[in-house]
Design a protein around this motif. Sequence first.
Motif, PDB file in Angstrom:
ATOM      1  N   GLY A 132       0.837  -1.198   0.000  1.00 10.34           N
ATOM      2  CA  GLY A 132       0.000   0.000   0.000  1.00 10.34           C
ATOM      3  C   GLY A 132       0.869   1.244   0.000  1.00 10.34           C
ATOM      4  O   GLY A 132       2.098   1.171  -0.079  1.00 10.34           O
ATOM      5  N   LEU A 133       0.235   2.399   0.085  1.00 10.69           N
ATOM      6  CA  LEU A 133       0.964   3.669   0.108  1.00 10.69           C
ATOM      7  C   LEU A 133       1.592   3.896   1.477  1.00 10.69           C
ATOM      8  O   LEU A 133       0.902   3.916   2.490  1.00 10.69           O
ATOM      9  N   ASP A 134       2.905   4.046   1.505  1.00  9.98           N
ATOM     10  CA  ASP A 134       3.632   4.350   2.738  1.00  9.98           C
ATOM     11  C   ASP A 134       5.074   4.671   2.356  1.00  9.98           C
ATOM     12  O   ASP A 134       5.588   4.147   1.368  1.00  9.98           O
ATOM     13  N   HIS A 135       5.714   5.534   3.130  1.00  7.61           N
ATOM     14  CA  HIS A 135       7.118   5.913   2.884  1.00  7.61           C
ATOM     15  C   HIS A 135       7.324   6.402   1.453  1.00  7.61           C
ATOM     16  O   HIS A 135       8.316   6.090   0.796  1.00  7.61           O
ATOM     17  N   GLN A 136       6.372   7.242   0.974  1.00 12.42           N
ATOM     18  CA  GLN A 136       6.448   7.703  -0.413  1.00 12.42           C
ATOM     19  C   GLN A 136       7.718   8.481  -0.718  1.00 12.42           C
ATOM     20  O   GLN A 136       8.199   8.463  -1.857  1.00 12.42           O
ATOM     21  N   ALA A 137       8.287   9.166   0.277  1.00 15.00           N
ATOM     22  CA  ALA A 137       9.493   9.959   0.035  1.00 15.00           C
ATOM     23  C   ALA A 137      10.653   9.096  -0.445  1.00 15.00           C
ATOM     24  O   ALA A 137      11.530   9.570  -1.173  1.00 15.00           O
ATOM     25  N   PHE A 138      10.656   7.810  -0.056  1.00 20.15           N
ATOM     26  CA  PHE A 138      11.737   6.914  -0.443  1.00 20.15           C
ATOM     27  C   PHE A 138      11.341   5.943  -1.549  1.00 20.15           C
ATOM     28  O   PHE A 138      12.188   5.501  -2.322  1.00 20.15           O
ATOM     29  N   LEU A 139      10.054   5.596  -1.614  1.00 25.54           N
ATOM     30  CA  LEU A 139       9.643   4.483  -2.466  1.00 25.54           C
ATOM     31  C   LEU A 139       8.888   4.884  -3.723  1.00 25.54           C
ATOM     32  O   LEU A 139       8.744   4.080  -4.636  1.00 25.54           O
ATOM     33  N   GLY A 140       8.378   6.124  -3.778  1.00 27.22           N
ATOM     34  CA  GLY A 140       7.594   6.556  -4.932  1.00 27.22           C
ATOM     35  C   GLY A 140       6.219   7.035  -4.511  1.00 27.22           C
ATOM     36  O   GLY A 140       5.701   6.649  -3.466  1.00 27.22           O
ATOM     37  N   GLU A 141       5.622   7.863  -5.336  1.00 27.91           N
ATOM     38  CA  GLU A 141       4.351   8.496  -4.982  1.00 27.91           C
ATOM     39  C   GLU A 141       3.133   7.655  -5.332  1.00 27.91           C
ATOM     40  O   GLU A 141       2.062   7.864  -4.798  1.00 27.91           O
ATOM     41  N   THR A 142       3.269   6.706  -6.251  1.00 27.12           N
ATOM     42  CA  THR A 142       2.124   5.907  -6.683  1.00 27.12           C
ATOM     43  C   THR A 142       2.248   4.471  -6.212  1.00 27.12           C
ATOM     44  O   THR A 142       3.344   3.988  -5.899  1.00 27.12           O
TER      45      THR A 142
ATOM     46  N   ASN B 206      -1.067   8.730  18.445  1.00 22.16           N
ATOM     47  CA  ASN B 206      -0.199   9.810  18.005  1.00 22.16           C
ATOM     48  C   ASN B 206       0.304   9.397  16.630  1.00 22.16           C
ATOM     49  O   ASN B 206       0.037   8.283  16.167  1.00 22.16           O
ATOM     50  N   SER B 207       1.042  10.272  15.989  1.00 19.63           N
ATOM     51  CA  SER B 207       1.480   9.972  14.628  1.00 19.63           C
ATOM     52  C   SER B 207       2.777  10.700  14.324  1.00 19.63           C
ATOM     53  O   SER B 207       3.107  11.709  14.949  1.00 19.63           O
ATOM     54  N   TYR B 208       3.493  10.176  13.330  1.00 22.86           N
ATOM     55  CA  TYR B 208       4.605  10.925  12.776  1.00 22.86           C
ATOM     56  C   TYR B 208       4.043  11.946  11.788  1.00 22.86           C
ATOM     57  O   TYR B 208       3.008  11.708  11.150  1.00 22.86           O
ATOM     58  N   LYS B 209       4.739  13.057  11.650  1.00 19.49           N
ATOM     59  CA  LYS B 209       4.217  14.133  10.817  1.00 19.49           C
ATOM     60  C   LYS B 209       4.199  13.774   9.327  1.00 19.49           C
ATOM     61  O   LYS B 209       3.446  14.380   8.551  1.00 19.49           O
ATOM     62  N   ASP B 210       4.989  12.769   8.919  1.00 20.57           N
ATOM     63  CA  ASP B 210       4.993  12.399   7.506  1.00 20.57           C
ATOM     64  C   ASP B 210       3.920  11.364   7.164  1.00 20.57           C
ATOM     65  O   ASP B 210       3.817  10.928   6.017  1.00 20.57           O
ATOM     66  N   LYS B 211       3.107  10.979   8.139  1.00 20.14           N
ATOM     67  CA  LYS B 211       2.019  10.021   7.906  1.00 20.14           C
ATOM     68  C   LYS B 211       0.719  10.759   7.570  1.00 20.14           C
ATOM     69  O   LYS B 211       0.486  11.886   8.008  1.00 20.14           O
ATOM     70  N   ASP B 212      -0.130  10.090   6.830  1.00 19.14           N
ATOM     71  CA  ASP B 212      -1.422  10.668   6.436  1.00 19.14           C
ATOM     72  C   ASP B 212      -2.434  10.455   7.563  1.00 19.14           C
ATOM     73  O   ASP B 212      -3.383   9.688   7.432  1.00 19.14           O
ATOM     74  N   PHE B 213      -2.215  11.151   8.697  1.00 21.49           N
ATOM     75  CA  PHE B 213      -3.056  10.873   9.867  1.00 21.49           C
ATOM     76  C   PHE B 213      -4.491  11.352   9.670  1.00 21.49           C
ATOM     77  O   PHE B 213      -5.405  10.852  10.312  1.00 21.49           O
TER      78      PHE B 213
END
Length: 384
Positions: A159-169, A305-312
Amino acid sequence: MNLHAFLETKPLFYDEIDYSRMPKAYERIASHYTLPKIIHLVGTNGKGTTGRFLAHMLRANGLHVGHYTSPHILHFNERIWLDGSDVDEVSLEKAHHKLLSWLDPVVAQSLSYFEYTTLLAMVVFSPLCDFVVLEAGLGGEFDATNVFPKCLSIITPIGLDHQAFLGETIEEIAQTKINSATGMIVLAKQYDAKIVPIAHAKSQAFQSQLYEVETFFDKPHLEALTGYGMKHQLPLYLQENFKTALCALTILGYDCDLATFSPTILQGRCQRILPNVIIDVGHNVMAAKALVESLGEKKVFLVYNSYKDKDFKTILEVLKPIIEAILVIEIESPRAADQADLYDVAKTLALPISSFEAIQSDKEYLVFGSFSVVEAFLKGLCEK
């Protein structure tokens, strides 16, 4: 310097990753290893539980098995599991000093936390194990775990996660994860139809045998597995992970007697630790959907709680049908989301929100959001 002091010198997170560093380091010391058969797991969700199910199944066949998973919740030793137990401190220290003796000091210092601990785990496993179940970190093709030769690759749900490293789609993320696969491939149930053709293209390009869990079992087997999952009260997504592990076991030529085998769930995966408390280390939209499906109409107080780079925002939208109120727990991380942003999202979703203080016996709780959230909750519980 002992292992824990050495690891404290290494950052846990990087804005950029040097993908050439780990292969070069491993190439220099590869001759020191006596490698067992390696089963490699990549994917977005389900790697830990699928791997632990499979490790226990192999153990039930009388084999010596290691399981490498990450991150840990409370203790580093959780990452390195050997024949039914987390590695002990003495063995860890011996492996650490052995690895340091193999590595050039400059190389040892340059390796990331995850890169070093991956090499360390294989020092622990290599002389002892018949099989190692090796879980990738956030990546696939360029993941530190991918330097080792493997006999089987398991692709868990993507699924979508860690897009900054793995890709946006989803296609980009699936491609980099599936590119790690070599040899036989087991493809778990996927929730996006665009992923399956990528796996088929990969297997055809490398003339690898691809086994899809969705079509692997016949109807009588599926009915037996459904009954088994209900008997052991496995949430639906854990039932899927169990099927994936059983498919892999069968392909490897081993069996699992469901009449005598009891599934052991990895800590922190939809785990009920008190009569009114479930903890789950999930931290993305896919994990949130799986929890809603598992909990049904049950309402819970969400310790979150969440990390700021997650789609919370999307995560909380998915969880909204089961949320009585959000209770924000503090986590120690520079990546933590701004609490004001969490409160704004809660207001937009018309969800009550306040700071977490303590659990009450007459309320149901779900602790969810990341490994850091579960860690903070468990540490607070131990201090009570």
